[in-house]
Design an enzyme around this catalytic site. Structure first.
Site: not given
Length: 398
Positions: A7, A93, A182, A208, A241, A334, A385
């Site tokens: 990634n 990714r 995502h 997520h 954001r 989580e 992921e």
């Protein structure tokens, strides 16, 4: 078969080596501050339990960084492979696949050309992703590389969901539309939720929630709608954001503060969200700490965050005409049990009944936090992921 997952970011590189015979991660790590002063390398040998933490390492560019990674993986003392021949394929990714790709793909020159073309849609991500692919092809020639896209899983959306009400030629000529992101996380978590539900015919909302946050409505394994748009800026409020905002508000701020396009882009992507409202930080742990002290701006930021998520859940219940389960994942989803609890306590009209004990504390693994008689199930699911990327790489190269 061993798959190396890469990634690649503009100044960072995450990696993980996964043995696909048992889908176990055997090593992973992070290269930070590539091309910047004081670069740092972190590595974990998950077989021996060895951790190399925050080691200063010269990394002027991504080629040198990946060379550092490959040497560490082969290190006689703390490595996990004898030589690079044990790496069977590399999975990358890639943030934006546009309309070119609705699935992962083996990389060739044509694919690279398409990804470079798509850099205009993801200027902060795709160039770095492409750079990682090119470096791996140079350092390990002959090894197969697979591009796994954040956008691919969302390509099942219908035009009524992904189109913007701009002039139609903006879509046909410029490909301006909702893509969603995502996707690897939403794919994995929705599949686990279907297994936990025990039914294929299902309506699941995946939340997520991390520094970047997105919501998706997944019906029978296919995405009906998702919150992020042309870019990851749209949707719910995030760490830095804005999420959804009236475009005219951005124009107004530009004019009043004398900002150019780059200036307003930075303000909306890196200075807004929780950081913009709360002030000191975008870290949810800092926010929670200040909330306990009664910090009004921290409480406001938290309330806004939960409200936006709750609003999207309500919209997606309507979009699917029903719901079977809500799954929370990501760093916040989580670990911040109180976020799940507070959101779900405002959704009791759906028939959600939380198990007070399970919903009121952090629990490891994938767990259901609702009672047996809850009409809608709520799960906390740990995303994976890198495993999704490794699985697709294995599928396309085995």
């Amino acid at each position: 078969m061993k798959v190396l997952v890469i990634n690649s970011g503009s100044s960072s590189l995450k990696f993980e080596l996964i043995d696909m015979t048992n889908e176990k991660s055997i090593a992973k790590g992070l290269c930070e501050r590539i091309g910047i002063s004081n670069p740092i390398f972190t590595y974990k040998n998950l077989v021996k339990g060895v951790v190399v933490k925050d080691r200063p390492e010269p990394m002027e560019n991504h080629k040198i960084a990946i060379d550092v990674v490959l040497k560490q993986l082969q290190d006689p003392e703390n490595g996990v492979i004898r030589n690079v021949d044990e790496i069977d394929a590399i999975g990358h990714r890639v943030v934006h696949g546009g309309e070119y790709y609705d699935d992962s793909v083996l990389v060739n020159d044509e694919v690279l050309k398409n990804l470079e073309e798509l850099s205009a849609l993801a200027p902060l991500h795709n160039p770095a992703n492409v750079m990682g692919i090119k470096v791996m092809r140079e350092l390990l020639p002959g090894k197969k590389n697979v591009a796994v896209f954040d956008t691919a899983f969302h390509q099942t959306m219908e035009p009524k969901a992904f189109m913007y009400a701009l002039p139609y030629e903006d879509y046909t000529e410029l490909k301006v539309r909702k893509y969603g992101f995502h996707g690897t996380s939403h794919k994995y978590v929705s599949e686990v939720a279907r297994e936990m539900l025990g039914k294929e015919d299902s309506k699941i909302i995946v939340c997520h929630l991390g520094n970047g946050a997105s919501i998706s409505a997944v019906q029978n394994g296919k995405v009906v709608d998702t919150s992020m748009g042309l870019t990851p800026l749209a949707g719910v409020m995030m760490g830095t954001r804005t999420g959804d905002v009236d475009p005219a508000a951005a124009f107004y701020v530009m004019e009043k503060r004398g900002l150019d396009l780059k200036g307003i882009d930075t303000r909306m992507n890196k200075q807004s969200g929780i950081k913009g409202i709360f002030g000191p930080s975008s870290d949810f742990r800092d926010l929670a700490s200040e909330m306990e002290k009664g910090n009004e701006r921290a409480i406001l930021a938290y309330d806004m965050f939960c409200y936006k998520i709750k609003s999207y859940i309500g919209a997606y219940v309507a979009a699917m005409n029903g719901i079977d389960a809500i799954a929370f994942t990501g760093g916040i989803g989580e670990n911040a049990f109180y976020v799940r609890r507070d959101i779900c306590n405002d959704l009791t009209f759906l028939g959600i009944k939380l198990d007070d004990e399970k919903a009121g504390e952090w629990l490891p693994g994938n767990v259901e936090i609702t009672t047996k008689d809850s009409k809608v199930k709520v799960y906390k699911i740990e995303t994976a992921e890198e495993l999704v990327i490794a699985r697709d790489t294995y599928r396309l190269t085995k």
